[in-house]
Design a protein around this motif. Structure first.
Motif: not given
Length: 93
Positions: A50-54, A57-63, A65-73
């Motif tokens: 449930i915590e992972m699903m919440e 849904r958090d746009s700040e958190w997902t943004a 994560v996406e910035r981190s993925r781009r930097a890693y790539r």
């Protein structure tokens, strides 16, 4: 939680051995006619899910994560932007 290690059991087996499966520490997939119908999870696994699903849904958190993925790539490290992330994981004020 590791559904790949889950035991698959039929409804009839669940009825016969319910207390055994409720005391177990692994997830159980309950099948009906060989098809998965339900999953029995321990309380802590359910709370974690449930915590992972919440968080997803958090746009700040997902943004973040996406910035981190781009930097890693790009071959760089994963940027750590202190602030709110530190607070979310209980490391900061």
């Amino acid at each position: 939680m590791d559904l790949l290690r889950a035991e698959y059991i039929g409804v009839r087996t669940l009825k016969t051995h319910l207390s055994k499966y409720l005391r177990g520490d692994r997830p159980v997939v309950v099948t009906e006619r060989g098809r998965p119908k339900r999953v029995i999870l321990g309380y802590n696994d359910a709370v974690d899910l449930i915590e992972m699903m919440e968080e997803a849904r958090d746009s700040e958190w997902t943004a973040e994560v996406e910035r981190s993925r781009r930097a890693y790539r790009k071959g760089g490290g994963v940027p750590f932007r202190g602030g709110s992330l530190r607070r979310r994981v209980g490391l900061g004020r």
